[in-house]
Structure formats: structure tokens, C-alpha cells
Design a protein around this motif. Sequence first.
Motif, PDB file in Angstrom:
ATOM      1  N   LYS A 121       7.429 -56.336 -24.713  1.00 54.32           N
ATOM      2  CA  LYS A 121       7.560 -57.133 -23.490  1.00 54.32           C
ATOM      3  C   LYS A 121       6.627 -56.635 -22.393  1.00 54.32           C
ATOM      4  O   LYS A 121       6.249 -57.394 -21.497  1.00 54.32           O
ATOM      5  CB  LYS A 121       9.007 -57.110 -22.988  1.00 54.32           C
ATOM      6  N   LEU A 122       6.291 -55.361 -22.441  1.00 54.63           N
ATOM      7  CA  LEU A 122       5.400 -54.806 -21.420  1.00 54.63           C
ATOM      8  C   LEU A 122       4.029 -55.468 -21.453  1.00 54.63           C
ATOM      9  O   LEU A 122       3.296 -55.443 -20.459  1.00 54.63           O
ATOM     10  CB  LEU A 122       5.250 -53.293 -21.615  1.00 54.63           C
ATOM     11  N   LYS A 123       3.681 -56.048 -22.589  1.00 55.54           N
ATOM     12  CA  LYS A 123       2.392 -56.718 -22.736  1.00 55.54           C
ATOM     13  C   LYS A 123       2.465 -58.191 -22.345  1.00 55.54           C
ATOM     14  O   LYS A 123       1.438 -58.888 -22.334  1.00 55.54           O
ATOM     15  CB  LYS A 123       1.899 -56.598 -24.181  1.00 55.54           C
ATOM     16  N   LYS A 124       3.649 -58.671 -22.008  1.00 48.22           N
ATOM     17  CA  LYS A 124       3.831 -60.099 -21.722  1.00 48.22           C
ATOM     18  C   LYS A 124       3.104 -60.526 -20.459  1.00 48.22           C
ATOM     19  O   LYS A 124       2.573 -61.628 -20.364  1.00 48.22           O
ATOM     20  CB  LYS A 124       5.322 -60.413 -21.602  1.00 48.22           C
ATOM     21  N   TYR A 125       3.103 -59.651 -19.443  1.00 51.49           N
ATOM     22  CA  TYR A 125       2.498 -59.991 -18.155  1.00 51.49           C
ATOM     23  C   TYR A 125       1.303 -59.078 -17.865  1.00 51.49           C
ATOM     24  O   TYR A 125       1.219 -57.961 -18.373  1.00 51.49           O
ATOM     25  CB  TYR A 125       3.506 -59.833 -17.022  1.00 51.49           C
ATOM     26  N   ARG A 126       0.433 -59.569 -17.035  1.00 48.73           N
ATOM     27  CA  ARG A 126      -0.606 -58.708 -16.456  1.00 48.73           C
ATOM     28  C   ARG A 126      -0.140 -58.323 -15.059  1.00 48.73           C
ATOM     29  O   ARG A 126       0.140 -59.187 -14.226  1.00 48.73           O
ATOM     30  CB  ARG A 126      -1.957 -59.430 -16.375  1.00 48.73           C
ATOM     31  N   TYR A 127      -0.044 -57.046 -14.816  1.00 51.90           N
ATOM     32  CA  TYR A 127       0.432 -56.555 -13.531  1.00 51.90           C
ATOM     33  C   TYR A 127      -0.744 -56.153 -12.651  1.00 51.90           C
ATOM     34  O   TYR A 127      -1.825 -55.830 -13.144  1.00 51.90           O
ATOM     35  CB  TYR A 127       1.362 -55.355 -13.737  1.00 51.90           C
ATOM     36  N   ASP A 128      -0.508 -56.185 -11.355  1.00 48.02           N
ATOM     37  CA  ASP A 128      -1.514 -55.684 -10.420  1.00 48.02           C
ATOM     38  C   ASP A 128      -1.388 -54.171 -10.239  1.00 48.02           C
ATOM     39  O   ASP A 128      -2.384 -53.475 -10.007  1.00 48.02           O
ATOM     40  CB  ASP A 128      -1.354 -56.373  -9.059  1.00 48.02           C
ATOM     41  N   LEU A 129      -0.159 -53.677 -10.341  1.00 51.93           N
ATOM     42  CA  LEU A 129       0.098 -52.254 -10.119  1.00 51.93           C
ATOM     43  C   LEU A 129       1.244 -51.822 -11.017  1.00 51.93           C
ATOM     44  O   LEU A 129       2.255 -52.517 -11.130  1.00 51.93           O
ATOM     45  CB  LEU A 129       0.471 -52.024  -8.648  1.00 51.93           C
ATOM     46  N   VAL A 130       1.095 -50.677 -11.663  1.00 55.14           N
ATOM     47  CA  VAL A 130       2.184 -50.092 -12.439  1.00 55.14           C
ATOM     48  C   VAL A 130       2.386 -48.659 -11.974  1.00 55.14           C
ATOM     49  O   VAL A 130       1.425 -47.924 -11.729  1.00 55.14           O
ATOM     50  CB  VAL A 130       1.924 -50.164 -13.959  1.00 55.14           C
ATOM     51  N   ILE A 131       3.656 -48.268 -11.822  1.00 55.40           N
ATOM     52  CA  ILE A 131       3.998 -46.953 -11.290  1.00 55.40           C
ATOM     53  C   ILE A 131       4.977 -46.261 -12.233  1.00 55.40           C
ATOM     54  O   ILE A 131       6.019 -46.838 -12.585  1.00 55.40           O
ATOM     55  CB  ILE A 131       4.654 -47.063  -9.896  1.00 55.40           C
ATOM     56  N   ASN A 132       4.667 -45.049 -12.618  1.00 51.17           N
ATOM     57  CA  ASN A 132       5.596 -44.226 -13.384  1.00 51.17           C
ATOM     58  C   ASN A 132       6.532 -43.528 -12.400  1.00 51.17           C
ATOM     59  O   ASN A 132       6.083 -42.759 -11.550  1.00 51.17           O
ATOM     60  CB  ASN A 132       4.820 -43.196 -14.217  1.00 51.17           C
ATOM     61  N   GLY A 133       7.827 -43.787 -12.513  1.00 52.77           N
ATOM     62  CA  GLY A 133       8.787 -43.270 -11.548  1.00 52.77           C
ATOM     63  C   GLY A 133       9.195 -41.824 -11.743  1.00 52.77           C
ATOM     64  O   GLY A 133       9.863 -41.254 -10.880  1.00 52.77           O
ATOM     65  N   ASP A 134       8.818 -41.215 -12.865  1.00 54.23           N
ATOM     66  CA  ASP A 134       9.175 -39.817 -13.110  1.00 54.23           C
ATOM     67  C   ASP A 134       8.023 -39.126 -13.820  1.00 54.23           C
ATOM     68  O   ASP A 134       7.706 -39.436 -14.970  1.00 54.23           O
ATOM     69  CB  ASP A 134      10.445 -39.736 -13.964  1.00 54.23           C
ATOM     70  N   LYS A 135       7.416 -38.180 -13.156  1.00 50.76           N
ATOM     71  CA  LYS A 135       6.234 -37.507 -13.702  1.00 50.76           C
ATOM     72  C   LYS A 135       6.541 -36.735 -14.977  1.00 50.76           C
ATOM     73  O   LYS A 135       5.644 -36.412 -15.757  1.00 50.76           O
ATOM     74  CB  LYS A 135       5.637 -36.562 -12.652  1.00 50.76           C
ATOM     75  N   ASN A 136       7.833 -36.418 -15.226  1.00 49.63           N
ATOM     76  CA  ASN A 136       8.214 -35.654 -16.410  1.00 49.63           C
ATOM     77  C   ASN A 136       8.677 -36.527 -17.574  1.00 49.63           C
ATOM     78  O   ASN A 136       9.144 -36.012 -18.588  1.00 49.63           O
ATOM     79  CB  ASN A 136       9.326 -34.660 -16.056  1.00 49.63           C
ATOM     80  N   SER A 137       8.579 -37.837 -17.408  1.00 44.54           N
ATOM     81  CA  SER A 137       9.054 -38.762 -18.438  1.00 44.54           C
ATOM     82  C   SER A 137       7.921 -39.134 -19.385  1.00 44.54           C
ATOM     83  O   SER A 137       6.937 -39.753 -18.981  1.00 44.54           O
ATOM     84  CB  SER A 137       9.629 -40.023 -17.791  1.00 44.54           C
ATOM     85  N   SER A 138       8.072 -38.795 -20.658  1.00 47.39           N
ATOM     86  CA  SER A 138       7.066 -39.156 -21.661  1.00 47.39           C
ATOM     87  C   SER A 138       7.020 -40.672 -21.845  1.00 47.39           C
ATOM     88  O   SER A 138       5.934 -41.267 -21.935  1.00 47.39           O
ATOM     89  CB  SER A 138       7.399 -38.491 -22.998  1.00 47.39           C
ATOM     90  N   SER A 139       8.192 -41.311 -21.888  1.00 47.39           N
ATOM     91  CA  SER A 139       8.249 -42.770 -22.032  1.00 47.39           C
ATOM     92  C   SER A 139       7.646 -43.454 -20.815  1.00 47.39           C
ATOM     93  O   SER A 139       7.004 -44.499 -20.931  1.00 47.39           O
ATOM     94  CB  SER A 139       9.694 -43.223 -22.226  1.00 47.39           C
ATOM     95  N   GLY A 140       7.850 -42.860 -19.644  1.00 49.85           N
ATOM     96  CA  GLY A 140       7.271 -43.415 -18.423  1.00 49.85           C
ATOM     97  C   GLY A 140       5.762 -43.374 -18.447  1.00 49.85           C
ATOM     98  O   GLY A 140       5.084 -44.348 -18.079  1.00 49.85           O
TER      99      GLY A 140
END
Length: 348
Positions: free
Chosen positions: A115-134
Motif C-alpha cells: 500500500k505504501l506504493k499506492k500513492y506518490r507523497y510529497d514528504l515522508v517522515i520516519n517518526g522513530d530514528k531507532n525503528s528499522s521498519s520506519g
Amino acid sequence: MKVSKRINKIRMRIMHQLTKNIGNSQKETMLSPGEKPTINRVLISRPNHRLGNQLLLTPLVQEVINTFPNCKIDLFVKGGVANLVFQNYEHVDTIIQLPRKPFNELIKYIKCWFKLKKYRYDLVINGDKNSSSGRLSTQIVNAPYKVFGETDEELEKMFDDYDHIAKYPVYHLRKYLNLLGSSESKNPIPTINIKLSDDEISKGKATLKEVVKNDKPTICIYTNATGDKIYDEDWWAIFYNRLKSDFPNYNIMELLPIENISKINFKAPNYYSKDVREMCGLLANTAIFIAPDNGVMHLASAAQIPVVGFFKVTKLEKYQPYGNKSIAFNTNETNLNDWLKGISNILG
């Protein structure tokens, strides 16, 4: 150790190895001085199911709203609690929910990543610097602007509160936009906020009165926690008795956990609900909330009331309540008189 926990530890180690080299914030174009990038659709990634961690994401969501008031925000999270936390956030458009137990719902888990590939985003932010999935989700999304949130030594030196898990993503975003050429925000970091409606607060007031049966202001305590964060019955008995003697003009009530246990043996009027927003509505009508470090402590912060947090094993600098006169104590380095003085200062 349970099998599921062992599997989860193995999964986390594998993910860390796969993603440890991912994490350079990216930008495709520079901006003119003072210009903001055109941001209409934003993805914020925080794939964690815990209530506290979803509540701690609200300052970043609010910062994005403040910076780009016309944007739509998608969230990449785990479990269903984000639906409750962000229920009244009009800018939150889509919540992509990873299953809490991915090995039990593997097909659904894989579909969520696609689903992450469904849209084109203008900005994406990882909310946790220690998250591998993030980090991985931030990497695979189509977006010209990406904030991975890697540790920033310059920000660490600039801000005493940089280590706070709700604040450093905001500092990362502000610095990133500043590097693009946008003017830097000097506003205070948004507080944790579940955005209760007037109706939810009104119902909470009525429920509180049913519990305490008078109009005196109320001190609310929560005596439960997990693992080594727990304080035993003797600790709570001493603290509860001092609260009663030092603050006779206040009700003291206890918010109960789902396990229906009380470290003060149910001596105070008490309340429990499975509805997170209902609990928060009641808390919004109390004078102060007191608890060890746990998700319910952050829920009280989200009700926009003063919170006193007790810490003895987790990092106070990372999880302490803030805003609305909230304070935190490392109970290994402070004593009962310190805590009561802090509470007295808040209550005035």
C-alpha cells in the motif's frame, strides 16, 4: 520466554541488519530563501502498536499540520489504536495498519507494505530514528522529500530536550526544512494531544462526578505499570497516605488498569473503561494525574492536564511528560518530600 517473543526478537535483529545503513535524509530541489516546499500529501511512519507510542506521535502530526495547513497526512502504523488517537485529526486521511502479529497475518502484513506504493507523497517522515521498519518504509515510498531522522549531534547540542521521543522528530523536520531553504520555526514543540471534543469532555465531567460524588477538585493516580517500572504496595501505601494528609481539599481517585488490580487495595474511589477516549475525557476534568512511566501516563498528557511521572528504570529524558505544568521524577535520586512539593507547586 514465549515463542512469539523469541520470534519477534529474531525479526527485530534481522530488520536491524537489513536497514542499519538506511537513513540519509534526501532532498531533490533547493528552495528560495523563506520559501516553503509544496507539500500536499505526507506520510508519517511509526509502525508500533503501543498506545503510548501512538500518543507520542501526535506532536509531530500537529507540527506537520501547523507547517502545511492544507496537507493530507497518511499514517503507517501497527494495530488499531491509531484510529482512536487520531480520530479528531481532520488532516489525517488514511491509516495503513500493519497487523500486531505479522506472522499470524502474513498476507495482510505484506499487503500493507505494498500500500505504501499506492500513492506518490510529497514528504515522508520516519517518526522513530531507532525503528528499522520506519527506516525501510521511508526508503521505499515515492517522495521527493524524505526525513529519516538519523541522530543529529548538532541538534543534541542545541536542545536540552532533544532526546525526548516526541520532540526529536519535530526538531529533525524543522532542520530538514531549514536546509531546503525554508524559514526555521521557533514555536514551542506541540504537546501530546488526543483532541477531545467538547462532548467527550462534558461526558467525562459527569462520569467523574459519579465516581467521586462531590464537586471538589480531584487528584487521579494510576498505580500499575509493566515489568521493572512497577512500584510495590508498600511504596504506594506510603505515597497514598501522604497525598490524603497533604491535600485534604482534594478527592483522590484511582484509574484502574484492564487487569482490575490496585496497589492501594481499592481504598480510593476508582474507575475503569475499555474506551481510551472515554478515559481521557474523564482525566481532562481532573486537577492532576500521577503515575509511573506507562502508556496511560501519556494518555493523561493527551488530555492536556498536569501530569507527574515517576521513573526508575526507563530514561526520563526520553519519555517524561511535558507541557501543562507537567513534571517527572527519577525516584532513585529524589524522595517523597520532593514529589509532594512538586505536586503542591502544580496545584498552587
